[in-house]
Design a protein around this motif. Structure first.
Motif, mmCIF file in Angstrom:
data_model
loop_
_atom_site.group_PDB
_atom_site.id
_atom_site.type_symbol
_atom_site.label_atom_id
_atom_site.label_comp_id
_atom_site.label_asym_id
_atom_site.label_seq_id
_atom_site.Cartn_x
_atom_site.Cartn_y
_atom_site.Cartn_z
ATOM 1 N N VAL A 198 0.848 -1.199 0.000
ATOM 2 C CA VAL A 198 0.000 0.000 0.000
ATOM 3 C C VAL A 198 0.881 1.246 0.000
ATOM 4 C CG1 VAL A 198 -1.814 1.270 1.206
ATOM 5 C CG2 VAL A 198 -1.837 -1.218 1.234
ATOM 6 N N SER A 221 -8.922 8.596 5.562
ATOM 7 C CA SER A 221 -9.528 8.038 4.346
ATOM 8 C C SER A 221 -9.157 6.573 4.132
ATOM 9 C CB SER A 221 -9.117 8.855 3.120
ATOM 10 O OG SER A 221 -7.740 8.690 2.828
ATOM 11 N N SER A 222 -8.141 6.096 4.827
ATOM 12 C CA SER A 222 -7.742 4.695 4.655
ATOM 13 C C SER A 222 -8.697 3.739 5.358
ATOM 14 C CB SER A 222 -6.316 4.485 5.178
ATOM 15 O OG SER A 222 -6.250 4.726 6.567
ATOM 16 N N VAL A 268 0.824 4.278 -2.833
ATOM 17 C CA VAL A 268 0.634 5.689 -2.473
ATOM 18 C C VAL A 268 1.832 6.516 -2.933
ATOM 19 C CG1 VAL A 268 0.420 7.301 -0.543
ATOM 20 C CG2 VAL A 268 -0.885 5.164 -0.530
ATOM 21 N N GLU A 319 -6.790 3.025 -2.104
ATOM 22 C CA GLU A 319 -8.027 2.740 -1.371
ATOM 23 C C GLU A 319 -8.669 1.451 -1.870
ATOM 24 O OE1 GLU A 319 -10.944 5.697 -0.635
ATOM 25 O OE2 GLU A 319 -9.498 7.334 -0.502
ATOM 26 N N ARG A 362 -8.241 12.618 0.444
ATOM 27 C CA ARG A 362 -8.195 11.166 0.352
ATOM 28 C C ARG A 362 -6.866 10.724 -0.259
ATOM 29 N NH1 ARG A 362 -13.003 9.554 1.989
ATOM 30 N NH2 ARG A 362 -12.310 7.387 1.796
ATOM 31 N N ILE A 363 -6.469 9.490 0.075
ATOM 32 C CA ILE A 363 -5.275 8.933 -0.555
ATOM 33 C C ILE A 363 -5.625 8.493 -1.972
ATOM 34 C CG2 ILE A 363 -4.192 8.212 1.593
ATOM 35 C CD1 ILE A 363 -5.216 5.374 1.057
ATOM 36 N N VAL A 420 -1.654 1.201 9.227
ATOM 37 C CA VAL A 420 -2.434 1.751 8.108
ATOM 38 C C VAL A 420 -3.096 3.055 8.526
ATOM 39 C CG1 VAL A 420 -4.514 1.403 6.699
ATOM 40 C CG2 VAL A 420 -2.831 -0.443 6.914
ATOM 41 N N PHE A 457 -1.660 6.511 6.729
ATOM 42 C CA PHE A 457 -2.430 7.051 5.606
ATOM 43 C C PHE A 457 -3.606 7.926 6.019
ATOM 44 C CE2 PHE A 457 -0.844 2.782 4.268
ATOM 45 C CZ PHE A 457 0.188 3.239 3.466
ATOM 46 N N LEU A 478 -6.602 -1.505 -0.641
ATOM 47 C CA LEU A 478 -6.886 -1.750 0.768
ATOM 48 C C LEU A 478 -8.197 -2.508 0.942
ATOM 49 C CD1 LEU A 478 -5.873 1.607 2.507
ATOM 50 C CD2 LEU A 478 -5.086 -0.658 3.190
#
Length: 726
Positions: free
Chosen positions: A439, A510-511, A443, A469, A463-464, A503, A507, A472
């Motif tokens: 992840v 938003s993760s 990113v 997303e 958000r990432i 996590v 991140f 994930l």
């Protein structure tokens, strides 16, 4: 045989009384333990070179089992009484047996032994054992310390000033068996000592290096010396710098040695050299000067030596170098085709083979060198450890060099999908960590090689990357939640929970915002003890695994509260009743400490959570006064202070009782942290309800105790109250 020696009462005399039955059971247990100690103390006539188990060995295994599986409160009393008899004897053989028994019961009776650790265990039994003129008595005390270093953490670390010098003194012994036991103990103890080891480095490191250089030192002794050096490196980190060049020279000499007899020392040297690279990560000049020139010889060993341990060591060296070098590692990653190599080793199967015909039963047959993979298939742990190391390397390569790794992403995901339910615990744990690193790779690919900063709280301010997303949601969380619910190993569940925490913290909101409902579901299952690993465990395993899991759940809940702020309140309200159960009066002290710690941190990070938990927890916190445990009261004070700070006027009616409680803690606490937290809680009451707790009257009392030396962070609370008053 044992039970026939215990006389049963005539059937006609048996009472229906429960009390009488309990007395009889205690008498039977007492007599049973006495018989075991008589038998275990018998001197064996067999030679020490005879590998068959003696009667004493059998009894020691039995003592280990009863200490694990019988009720601790009952069995510890009888074991400790009989141990005292052994140590009060003038017979050295009895003392040796006493140390063996202490070793065997240290896992099962850990919590009770911790209470007796200062006296009589350390200040009497161990002190006298280490000072004995008999090397076998000293060896027994050293082995006991090795067990204590594993099972009596962290309390055993308080005795480092007694343990380390005594161990080092015994390295001068002419008894090689004793020296090997000392080295094993140093490795176990130093690995947990962390920064406190720094004061001993000038003595430990040269002695271990001397053993490594000595032509007379046997192979096993050198392996233990290398492992001990690795523990020193991991514990001291950058403080190992003064010894870096000497360590490098010894490790490099082993790595360059083509003698087949040192192949396993070579593998260890590569592993420890990797740890040394990470310890020196702030000295890039030194890494470039010393370690980069080793790349070719490590790679040569990786390619030309067909040995699982050597490949594991090489992977460890390369992933530490990648971790420290970042994108600068990319040219090597391409040139050496390291990604292809680790992918091949992750999916390798040549280590799996049909199990041999069942041999005669032996108490020592549960070997750590071979694992049963089911369906009459067995394999060496070295093959499995190589696979775990390859998975770890894959994740580190992805994180360090995302652009170079990107073309291999699909193959990497396929390899992890193939191994995420592998039968070996460490492989599954490494897969969980590798998913997290993948992840990070995704990113970084969309953010010029960096992980972007985020704004805390819900709803999400940004958000990432959408690909991250989706990855994930589809790949990572489905595996993580499956392991939490269905995995049979608490260690794997703990690793997954730690990855979830990472996590969230790495991140941001938003993760996890779309997964909060399922996160709450699995946390509740864990707190209820209803996951597969908890439901399938024995009573003793259940107790141990629940504690391990509760610590990881605590870390995850605190991370969620820090990152989501008040946005975490709706989720925590669902989880709250299950955490509350661990704060109740009938729970174990360790569970209470964690539960009050959770509430304290969550209320600090997410003030809205106080609205549905404050009043009830104030009563539970005040009740800790009668528990006589300052770790619990420390967390209770911290929690009550945060409830008062964020609870508003609804908490004001509780102030009189709270103040009486805090006054008691301040006046009676021995550990400074508990007193500091109580004073800080009083400060929070003052600036939340100044009409009830006048700041002008409280501040002189508080300043008289400042600055805090126990909980340094609470000095900020005092400063805040002073500013309000001014």
């Amino acid at each position: 045989f044992f039970f026939l020696m215990i006389r049963r009462p005539p059937r006609s005399t048996q009472s229906r009384s429960s009390a009488a039955s309990d007395v009889y059971k205690r008498q039977v247990l007492d007599r049973f333990v006495q018989v075991l100690f008589v038998l275990v103390s018998e001197k064996s006539s067999s030679s020490e070179d005879n590998h068959e188990e003696s009667l004493s060995d059998v009894i020691l295994f039995l003592i280990e089992d009863i200490s694990i599986f019988l009720p601790k409160r009952k069995i510890y009393k009888y074991l400790s009484q009989n141990i005292a008899v052994l140590f009060n004897s003038n017979d050295d053989h009895h003392k040796i047996i006493g140390f063996h028994v202490l070793s065997k019961m240290s896992e099962g009776c850990a919590e009770y032994m911790k209470k007796d650790l200062a006296n009589p265990i350390m200040n009497n039994y161990i002190t006298n054992g280490l000072a004995s003129q008999n090397p076998k008595v000293r060896a027994g005390s050293v082995i006991a310390l090795a067990y204590f270093s594993q099972f009596l953490m962290p309390e055993i670390l308080l005795f480092h000033q007694l343990i380390i010098p005594a161990l080092l003194n015994n390295l001068a012994s002419l008894d090689q068996d004793l020296i090997q036991k000392v080295l094993f103990c140093i490795d176990m103890f130093v690995g947990n000592l962390e920064q406190s080891v720094i004061q001993y480095l000038s003595i430990i490191v040269p002695q271990l290096l001397n053993i490594l250089e000595s032509p007379q030192a046997p192979f096993g002794m050198k392996r233990l010396a290398i492992s001990g050096l690795g523990s020193c490196i991991s514990a001291s980190e950058h403080e190992i710098l003064p010894y870096a060049e000497d360590l490098y020279k010894r490790f490099a000499a082993l790595i360059n040695n083509d003698d087949a007899n040192v192949i396993y020392l070579k593998a260890q040297a590569m592993t420890e050299m990797g740890k040394l690279i990470t310890a020196l990560r702030t000295r890039r000049d030194l890494i470039q000067q010393l370690f980069v020139p080793c790349v070719d010889i490590v790679y040569k060993n990786l390619k030309e030596t067909d040995d699982w341990e050597v490949r594991e060591g090489a992977f460890t060296f390369f992933y530490h170098l990648a971790l420290v070098s970042g994108e600068e590692f990319s040219p090597l990653l391409k040139q050496l085709n390291l990604i292809e190599i680790v992918l091949e080793r992750i999916t390798a199967t040549e280590g799996l083979q049909k199990s041999k015909k069942q041999e005669d039963f032996s108490l020592g047959s549960d070997s750590e060198d071979e694992i049963n993979a089911g369906d009459n298939v067995g394999c060496k742990t070295s093959f499995l450890d190589e696979k775990a190391s390859a998975i770890h390397a894959l994740g580190e390569f992805a994180c360090a060099c995302p652009s170079t790794f990107a073309p291999y992403m699909e193959q990497a995901v396929a390899a992890l999908d193939q191994t995420h339910q592998y039968f070996y615990d460490n492989v599954r744990s490494q897969v969980a960590v590798c998913y997290f690193n993948l992840v990070k790779c995704i990113v970084k690919l969309s953010n010029n090689g960096v992980i972007p900063a985020y704004k805390k709280g819900l709803p999400c301010a940004q958000r990432i990357d959408p690909k991250a997303e989706e990855f994930l949601k589809i790949e990572v969380f489905t595996k993580y939640f499956h392991h939490i619910r269905e995995d049979d190993a608490p260690e794997v569940v703990g690793s997954v929970l730690e990855c979830l925490k990472d996590v969230v913290e790495t991140f941001g909101p938003s993760s996890v915002d779309s997964a909060l409902e399922e996160i709450a579901e699995v946390i509740i299952l864990l707190l209820k003890g209803e996951t597969f690993c908890q439901a399938s465990a024995s009573d003793e395993e259940d107790e141990e695994s629940d504690y391990i899991i509760l610590e990881h759940v605590s870390d995850l809940l605190i991370a969620l509260s820090k990152v989501l702020h008040d946005g975490f309140a709706p989720t925590f309200q669902i989880i709250y009743p299950e955490v509350l159960k661990f704060a109740k009066t009938k729970r174990d002290f360790e569970e209470k400490i964690i539960a009050f710690g959770i509430f304290a941190e969550v209320f600090f990070n997410s003030p809205s959570c106080v609205l549905f938990g404050g009043k009830e927890l104030i009563e539970l916190g005040i009740a800790t006064r009668d528990l006589n445990d300052e770790e619990i009261t420390r967390n209770a004070c911290y929690m009550i202070g945060n409830i008062a700070k964020n609870g508003g006027e609804a908490i004001h009616p509780h102030y009189p009782n709270i103040l009486l409680y805090l006054k008691f803690i301040i006046e009676n606490s021995i550990i400074p942290e508990a007193r500091d937290n109580a004073i800080a809680a009083a400060c929070k009451l003052a600036y939340s309800g100044p009409q009830i707790v006048p700041t002008a009257e409280l501040l002189p009392v508080v300043l008289n105790q400042a600055p805090f030396k126990g909980d340094l962070e609470e000095n900020h609370t005092v400063s805040e109250l002073s500013l309000i008053h001014i």
